[in-house]
Design an enzyme around this catalytic site. Sequence first.
Site, PDB file in Angstrom:
ATOM      1  N   ALA A   1       1.049  -4.431 -13.046  1.00 38.09           N
ATOM      2  CA  ALA A   1       1.718  -4.986 -14.222  1.00 38.09           C
ATOM      3  C   ALA A   1       0.877  -6.048 -14.915  1.00 38.09           C
ATOM      4  O   ALA A   1       0.745  -6.048 -16.149  1.00 38.09           O
ATOM      5  CB  ALA A   1       3.070  -5.569 -13.808  1.00 38.09           C
TER       6      ALA A   1
ATOM      7  N   GLU B   1       3.835   1.182 -13.930  1.00 35.66           N
ATOM      8  CA  GLU B   1       4.316   1.283 -12.550  1.00 35.66           C
ATOM      9  C   GLU B   1       3.107   1.446 -11.635  1.00 35.66           C
ATOM     10  O   GLU B   1       2.269   2.320 -11.859  1.00 35.66           O
ATOM     11  CB  GLU B   1       5.266   2.478 -12.409  1.00 35.66           C
TER      12      GLU B   1
ATOM     13  N   ASP C   1      10.644  -6.106 -14.216  1.00 35.30           N
ATOM     14  CA  ASP C   1      11.517  -5.777 -13.083  1.00 35.30           C
ATOM     15  C   ASP C   1      10.612  -5.201 -11.999  1.00 35.30           C
ATOM     16  O   ASP C   1      10.625  -4.007 -11.734  1.00 35.30           O
ATOM     17  CB  ASP C   1      12.597  -4.788 -13.509  1.00 35.30           C
TER      18      ASP C   1
END
Length: 285
Positions: A130, A102, A148
Amino acid sequence: MGRRRGADRIVARVDTGEAELVPAPDRPRSFTLLLDGAPQSHVDLADPTHLEFEYVRRLAAALDLVAPAGAPLRVLHLGGGALTLPRYVQATRPGSTQRVCEVDAALVDLVRRELPWPADPRLRVRVADARAALEATRDGSYDVVVADVFAGARTPAHLTSVEYAGEVARVLRPGGWYLANVADGPPLRHARAQVATVRAVLPRACLVGDAAVLRGRRYGNLVLVAGRVEPPVPELTRRAAGDWFPGRVLAGEELDRFASGAVVVRDADATDSTPPPPGIFSVRR
């Protein structure tokens, strides 16, 4: 620290905007995380298998079906939010090894403080971009990569290219799976391009979503399941059809037609995903 607004709503500035934790009116110990007004995650602290968002249920269905029930998996989560899926895997596949990437350190701190996840040395949360985290990962390290990632309700351009997809394929074991949340609306150019791009390196795939979204009638979330072997299409179809909000699965020739004419995205020409229509999230506040 966050400040309280209303009864139990928590509002805090994080690195990527304003975060809100909004308690669910009908489920004690359940909260929705919003970033700049856009819903990002829903967590039920009492029951991590309760999944409020339909696209998350579709991701969870894929996680349920890609390996025997209860078998531990090695999972890399790109994008953390409130750790809805990592908590789900903890509950449904004990002993799984999970790494969460994150980019927003302040958001991680907020979630850790206000919505703590069960202590587990096999679940590690890392503050990192990411793609940078992916590129630093060893070949064949994971059974599943879940993507996501949204910034300002859009997937960043550097996570949409074939070079990125190649890195995903590299870190997956031969029988591994890529699960991605793809948000798009009419005329679905982004979603079609993502199917073409990912299938350039992980050719066996299917797409799960609401029929109206798949037909390009409204904006919404689609779940892309891709790997080197055939996905569990019959089982995913049954799960999608039996959902609270029934969905469809595109595979085989239907998926070929969906992606027909779409150009593979490369780093040199990648752009952020399609922005949501104005006001789409206002009714969910």
